[in-house]
Design an enzyme around this catalytic site. Structure first.
Site, PDB file in Angstrom:
ATOM      1  N   LEU A 183      42.773   3.452  23.382  1.00 52.68           N
ATOM      2  CA  LEU A 183      42.430   4.859  23.140  1.00 52.68           C
ATOM      3  C   LEU A 183      42.144   5.039  21.655  1.00 52.68           C
ATOM      4  CD1 LEU A 183      42.412   7.957  23.936  1.00 52.68           C
ATOM      5  CD2 LEU A 183      44.843   7.943  23.322  1.00 52.68           C
ATOM      6  N   HIS A 238      56.331  25.012  16.632  1.00 52.20           N
ATOM      7  CA  HIS A 238      55.614  23.828  16.138  1.00 52.20           C
ATOM      8  C   HIS A 238      56.378  22.541  16.483  1.00 52.20           C
ATOM      9  CE1 HIS A 238      52.733  26.433  14.414  1.00 52.20           C
ATOM     10  NE2 HIS A 238      53.486  26.862  13.423  1.00 52.20           N
ATOM     11  N   ASP A 270      46.706  25.215  20.659  1.00 55.25           N
ATOM     12  CA  ASP A 270      47.024  26.550  20.158  1.00 55.25           C
ATOM     13  C   ASP A 270      48.130  27.202  20.990  1.00 55.25           C
ATOM     14  OD1 ASP A 270      46.695  28.671  18.402  1.00 55.25           O
ATOM     15  OD2 ASP A 270      45.164  29.639  19.631  1.00 55.25           O
TER      16      ASP A 270
HETATM   17  C1  IPE Z   1      43.111  26.588  15.493  1.00 49.43           C
HETATM   18  O1  IPE Z   1      44.092  27.504  15.812  1.00 49.43           O
HETATM   19  C2  IPE Z   1      43.676  25.490  14.649  1.00 49.43           C
HETATM   20  C3  IPE Z   1      44.597  24.570  15.317  1.00 49.43           C
HETATM   21  C4  IPE Z   1      44.978  24.622  16.560  1.00 49.43           C
HETATM   22  C5  IPE Z   1      45.089  23.511  14.497  1.00 49.43           C
HETATM   23  P1  IPE Z   1      44.327  28.840  14.966  1.00 49.43           P
HETATM   24  O2  IPE Z   1      45.463  29.520  15.590  1.00 49.43           O
HETATM   25  O3  IPE Z   1      44.426  28.518  13.526  1.00 49.43           O
HETATM   26  O4  IPE Z   1      42.956  29.623  15.215  1.00 49.43           O
HETATM   27  P2  IPE Z   1      42.614  31.181  15.126  1.00 49.43           P
HETATM   28  O5  IPE Z   1      43.087  31.658  13.786  1.00 49.43           O
HETATM   29  O6  IPE Z   1      43.336  31.851  16.239  1.00 49.43           O
HETATM   30  O7  IPE Z   1      41.127  31.238  15.304  1.00 49.43           O
HETATM   31  C1  IPE Z   2      48.803  26.124  16.933  1.00 50.84           C
HETATM   32  O1  IPE Z   2      49.633  27.187  17.227  1.00 50.84           O
HETATM   33  C2  IPE Z   2      49.248  25.319  15.747  1.00 50.84           C
HETATM   34  C3  IPE Z   2      48.370  25.465  14.596  1.00 50.84           C
HETATM   35  C4  IPE Z   2      47.381  26.305  14.485  1.00 50.84           C
HETATM   36  C5  IPE Z   2      48.623  24.614  13.466  1.00 50.84           C
HETATM   37  P1  IPE Z   2      49.630  28.547  16.390  1.00 50.84           P
HETATM   38  O2  IPE Z   2      50.561  28.388  15.245  1.00 50.84           O
HETATM   39  O3  IPE Z   2      48.251  28.956  16.007  1.00 50.84           O
HETATM   40  O4  IPE Z   2      50.218  29.523  17.463  1.00 50.84           O
HETATM   41  P2  IPE Z   2      49.765  31.004  17.781  1.00 50.84           P
HETATM   42  O5  IPE Z   2      48.284  30.977  18.020  1.00 50.84           O
HETATM   43  O6  IPE Z   2      50.130  31.835  16.597  1.00 50.84           O
HETATM   44  O7  IPE Z   2      50.537  31.364  19.008  1.00 50.84           O
HETATM   45 MG    MG Z   3      46.844  30.074  16.919  1.00 49.73          MG
END
Ligand code: IPE
Ligand code: IPE
Ligand code: MG
Length: 245
Positions: free
Chosen positions: A131, A37, A20
């Site tokens: 792995l 991303h 995240d």
């Molecule tokens: C969880 O992150 C999903 C992934 C990392 C793929 P999100 O950014 O979607 O989660 P919330 O919305 O903060 O709970």
């Molecule tokens: C994780 O990063 C990637 C996915 C959830 C797919 P985010 O896109 O959730 O990044 P933040 O949480 O908005 O910073």
């Molecule tokens: Mg996120």
């Protein structure tokens, strides 16, 4: 390079990571979320290399949740495109490194090109034993549990054990057996929640929440999380070693 880390029985460990913070990483640099991303995809490559070098048994990475479909279409297509490109670009490297790739989650909503890349990577690396890399895409733990419940045969319903139920959680790989319980769950990005990830498998996972945004994640962060893990006493409901001595 061999790991200098002494994690007892690393080869049996299952580490799961909620990757995240890509969006915040990009925002802090005045760049679009999609740039975060892209940087996150590079961090995935580093994390997989690190897991191989450390000698982990299983690693599950949360790449796209079933709730992530709620994001804008261009962000969703960037995420799925990066995932497809990761599989296309890294499958041969995984084979070379002994990494068996399995994708967990729903498949029926994935675009055809993504699905084809999933199938190709899984077939190519099927014989790898070093792995076990599980990539969670269109994944929801609650939906996985509901799906498993719906696959319980009526004649087994009254006598099902946990292991048999766990085997039903990943219908795409019926011969893989149940994934091992998660030993260590890492979430980057500073949030302290599970966001519907591996709710069954994390029953006794040690939790590690790191402030680092996923694109900045390196082998050193993984090693630090494992060192923290190694210092914890897991009791599984029993008494501590000190108390039972
Ligand atoms: C969880 O992150 C999903 C992934 C990392 C793929 P999100 O950014 O979607 O989660 P919330 O919305 O903060 O709970
Ligand atoms: C994780 O990063 C990637 C996915 C959830 C797919 P985010 O896109 O959730 O990044 P933040 O949480 O908005 O910073
Ligand atoms: Mg996120």
């Amino acid at each position: 390079m061999q790991s200098t880390l002494t994690v007892p029985e690393a080869g049996r460990l299952h580490v799961a990571i909620i990757m995240d913070g890509n969006g915040r990483w990009a925002a802090a640099r005045g760049r679009p979320r999609t740039a975060g991303h892209r940087a996150g995809a590079r961090a995935v490559r580093r994390a997989v290399e690190a897991a191989v070098e450390i000698g982990l048994g299983t690693m599950t990475l949360y790449a796209f949740s079933s709730d992530n479909w709620k994001r804008p279409a261009n962000e969703v297509s960037t995420l799925l495109g990066l995932f497809r490109d990761y599989l296309r670009g890294q499958a041969a490297r995984c084979l070379e490194r002994g990494v068996r790739v399995r994708v967990v989650g729903r498949r029926d909503r994935l675009p055809a090109d993504v699905l084809a890349a999933v199938g190709a990577a899984e077939v190519l690396t099927a014989g790898c034993r070093k792995l076990a890399l599980r990539l969670a895409v269109d994944y929801s733990a609650r939906d996985a549990i509901l799906g498993a419940a719906s696959r319980v045969r009526p004649e087994d319903a009254g006598s099902l054990d946990r292991e048999s139920f766990a085997r039903l959680l990943d219908p795409a790989h019926p011969d893989a057996g149940a994934a091992p319980d998660v030993d260590l769950l890492v979430r980057t990005g500073g949030e302290r929640r599970l966001s519907d990830f591996l709710l069954w498998e994390c029953a006794y996972a040690e939790l590690c929440f790191l402030p680092v945004m996923w694109p900045d994640f390196t082998r050193a962060h993984l090693e630090a999380a494992l060192s923290d893990f190694a210092s914890r006493e897991r009791r599984f409901g029993a008494l501590s070693r000190a108390a039972s001595a």
